[in-house]
Scaffold this active site. Sequence first.
Site, PDB file in Angstrom:
ATOM      1  N   LYS A   1       0.820  -1.216   0.000  1.00  0.00           N
ATOM      2  CA  LYS A   1       0.000   0.000   0.000  1.00  0.00           C
ATOM      3  C   LYS A   1       0.850   1.260   0.000  1.00  0.00           C
ATOM      4  O   LYS A   1       0.522   2.229  -0.675  1.00  0.00           O
ATOM      5  CB  LYS A   1      -0.951   0.021   1.214  1.00  0.00           C
ATOM      6  CG  LYS A   1      -2.090  -0.968   1.062  1.00  0.00           C
ATOM      7  CD  LYS A   1      -3.201  -0.707   2.063  1.00  0.00           C
ATOM      8  CE  LYS A   1      -4.285  -1.769   1.945  1.00  0.00           C
ATOM      9  NZ  LYS A   1      -5.241  -1.735   3.044  1.00  0.00           N
TER      10      LYS A   1
ATOM     11  N   LYS B   1      -5.414 -10.697  -5.954  1.00  0.00           N
ATOM     12  CA  LYS B   1      -6.612 -10.887  -5.144  1.00  0.00           C
ATOM     13  C   LYS B   1      -7.669  -9.840  -5.512  1.00  0.00           C
ATOM     14  O   LYS B   1      -7.335  -8.714  -5.888  1.00  0.00           O
ATOM     15  CB  LYS B   1      -6.271 -10.847  -3.648  1.00  0.00           C
ATOM     16  CG  LYS B   1      -6.187  -9.472  -3.062  1.00  0.00           C
ATOM     17  CD  LYS B   1      -6.163  -9.490  -1.544  1.00  0.00           C
ATOM     18  CE  LYS B   1      -5.924  -8.033  -1.106  1.00  0.00           C
ATOM     19  NZ  LYS B   1      -5.769  -7.791   0.282  1.00  0.00           N
TER      20      LYS B   1
ATOM     21  N   LYS C   1     -10.919  -3.800  -3.368  1.00  0.00           N
ATOM     22  CA  LYS C   1     -11.616  -2.572  -3.756  1.00  0.00           C
ATOM     23  C   LYS C   1     -10.705  -1.652  -4.554  1.00  0.00           C
ATOM     24  O   LYS C   1     -11.174  -0.793  -5.272  1.00  0.00           O
ATOM     25  CB  LYS C   1     -12.198  -1.844  -2.541  1.00  0.00           C
ATOM     26  CG  LYS C   1     -11.481  -2.130  -1.278  1.00  0.00           C
ATOM     27  CD  LYS C   1     -12.290  -1.945  -0.023  1.00  0.00           C
ATOM     28  CE  LYS C   1     -11.467  -2.527   1.123  1.00  0.00           C
ATOM     29  NZ  LYS C   1     -12.186  -3.067   2.204  1.00  0.00           N
TER      30      LYS C   1
HETATM   31  P1  TYM Z   1     -10.646  -5.930   4.949  1.00  0.00           P
HETATM   32  O1  TYM Z   1     -11.695  -4.936   5.306  1.00  0.00           O
HETATM   33  O2  TYM Z   1      -9.667  -5.568   3.896  1.00  0.00           O
HETATM   34  O3  TYM Z   1     -11.314  -7.281   4.505  1.00  0.00           O
HETATM   35  C1  TYM Z   1     -12.292  -7.931   5.295  1.00  0.00           C
HETATM   36  C2  TYM Z   1     -12.094  -9.427   5.218  1.00  0.00           C
HETATM   37  O4  TYM Z   1     -12.203  -9.881   3.864  1.00  0.00           O
HETATM   38  C3  TYM Z   1     -11.104 -10.707   3.553  1.00  0.00           C
HETATM   39  N1  TYM Z   1     -10.785 -10.566   2.122  1.00  0.00           N
HETATM   40  C4  TYM Z   1     -10.710 -11.574   1.246  1.00  0.00           C
HETATM   41  N2  TYM Z   1     -10.892 -12.911   1.371  1.00  0.00           N
HETATM   42  C5  TYM Z   1     -10.774 -13.674   0.265  1.00  0.00           C
HETATM   43  N3  TYM Z   1     -10.491 -13.175  -0.960  1.00  0.00           N
HETATM   44  C6  TYM Z   1     -10.303 -11.844  -1.141  1.00  0.00           C
HETATM   45  N4  TYM Z   1     -10.032 -11.368  -2.358  1.00  0.00           N
HETATM   46  C7  TYM Z   1     -10.409 -10.985  -0.013  1.00  0.00           C
HETATM   47  N5  TYM Z   1     -10.302  -9.645   0.152  1.00  0.00           N
HETATM   48  C8  TYM Z   1     -10.539  -9.408   1.466  1.00  0.00           C
HETATM   49  C9  TYM Z   1      -9.974 -10.220   4.434  1.00  0.00           C
HETATM   50  O5  TYM Z   1      -8.996 -11.225   4.612  1.00  0.00           O
HETATM   51  C10 TYM Z   1     -10.706  -9.873   5.702  1.00  0.00           C
HETATM   52  O6  TYM Z   1     -10.842 -11.011   6.523  1.00  0.00           O
HETATM   53  N6  TYM Z   1      -7.101  -5.804   8.457  1.00  0.00           N
HETATM   54  C11 TYM Z   1      -8.459  -6.273   8.195  1.00  0.00           C
HETATM   55  C12 TYM Z   1      -9.493  -5.656   9.106  1.00  0.00           C
HETATM   56  C13 TYM Z   1      -9.265  -5.856  10.574  1.00  0.00           C
HETATM   57  C14 TYM Z   1      -9.336  -7.088  11.287  1.00  0.00           C
HETATM   58  C15 TYM Z   1      -9.130  -6.763  12.645  1.00  0.00           C
HETATM   59  C16 TYM Z   1      -9.544  -8.402  10.905  1.00  0.00           C
HETATM   60  C17 TYM Z   1      -9.042  -4.878  11.485  1.00  0.00           C
HETATM   61  N7  TYM Z   1      -8.949  -5.421  12.729  1.00  0.00           N
HETATM   62  C18 TYM Z   1      -9.121  -7.748  13.638  1.00  0.00           C
HETATM   63  C19 TYM Z   1      -9.532  -9.381  11.900  1.00  0.00           C
HETATM   64  C20 TYM Z   1      -9.323  -9.055  13.248  1.00  0.00           C
HETATM   65  C21 TYM Z   1      -8.801  -5.882   6.783  1.00  0.00           C
HETATM   66  O7  TYM Z   1      -8.167  -5.052   6.179  1.00  0.00           O
HETATM   67  O8  TYM Z   1      -9.908  -6.415   6.283  1.00  0.00           O
END
Ligand code: TYM
Length: 332
Positions: A112, A195, A198
């Site tokens: 990023k 992957k 967004k």
């Molecule tokens: P975020 O908001 O980017 O994504 C939310 C969840 O979706 C999963 N994900 C995917 N899984 C499969 N294929 C994909 N292409 C794909 N894109 C996204 C992510 O793995 C995620 O589980 N850092 C985290 C948010 C967070 C969090 C936490 C998660 C903040 N605090 C504590 C767990 C525990 C994130 O950016 O998710």
Amino acid sequence: RPRVLSGIQPTADSFHLGNYLGAVRNWVSLQETHDAFYCVVDLHAITAGHDPKMLRARTRNGVAQLLGLGLDPERCTLFVQSHVPEHAQLAWIMNCLTGMGEASRMTQFKDKSSKQGAERATVGLFTYPILQAADILLYQADAVPVGEDQRQHLELTRDLAQRFNSTFGKTFTLPAPYIPKAAAKITDLQEPTAKMSKSASTPNGLIELMEDPKRIAKKIRSAVTDTGRDIVFDQENKPGVANLLTILAAFTDRSVEEIVPGYEGKGYGDLKKDVADAVIAFAEPMQQRVKLFQDDPAQLDKLLSTGAEKARSVASVTLARAYDRVGFLPPA
Ligand code: TYM
């Protein structure tokens, strides 16, 4: 009951297929068996620039989508991260236990920040995974349901928990990743080795759960498939077809192995039609459920205030213990 915690960022108007298949689908099933805590992580959503009005709308919308996807506030604790100040408070302690080098090795930060230009990336983006560790450790979570891209952040979380425990005495549970075997990494329809995200290079690669079903069908029809014409599951040589098979299997509750033989003698067009039908059969009723929740913001706010209260009752106990172990003088 073992405990799970997970979070999702309100950084777009709609969650996407990867969010659902990689993570939220498991959140829904884990509410039945676990003491489940799920949050919309608005603190994480301001690490790369944002518009305040949009953030507020997307946070509410995010909650409405999670409800439409099947989270039930009677079965889980659903809350907004900024409603529970303990997250930021524990994050500070965790910041002070994390090495610069250790944080610099986080691949998501490297990706990023290089996209934004290293000079422009914020310190918040740098410490993002440390706040994530605080999210998880505050609830003493046993497991964290996420997609594959979060694995490294969970390793950091475990390292920090272990470090705190060995320095100050056993305080935190070491959380295990809970990553689905299939669908842990849904890929971009136009660039099937990357992957789905967004920040996709073209909007045609991304399927948003809230978008018009006709557009969903069109995007799936124009998905990049691979050379040849056989429908086989080969992630290395046929990543586009493998991704479509993964999506179809997930939405029809079958394994890829069960599906593939049915496509003998059929073409990519047949597969795409079935994928589109399956995704739309899921998305259409989901969108209707989400709209009902969106139409009642007062109900959403009420449910979030209950969620925050439940979350705080757990988080405040953990934070108080951590403050004590660290040696902060309690206020008289
Ligand atoms: P975020 O908001 O980017 O994504 C939310 C969840 O979706 C999963 N994900 C995917 N899984 C499969 N294929 C994909 N292409 C794909 N894109 C996204 C992510 O793995 C995620 O589980 N850092 C985290 C948010 C967070 C969090 C936490 C998660 C903040 N605090 C504590 C767990 C525990 C994130 O950016 O998710």
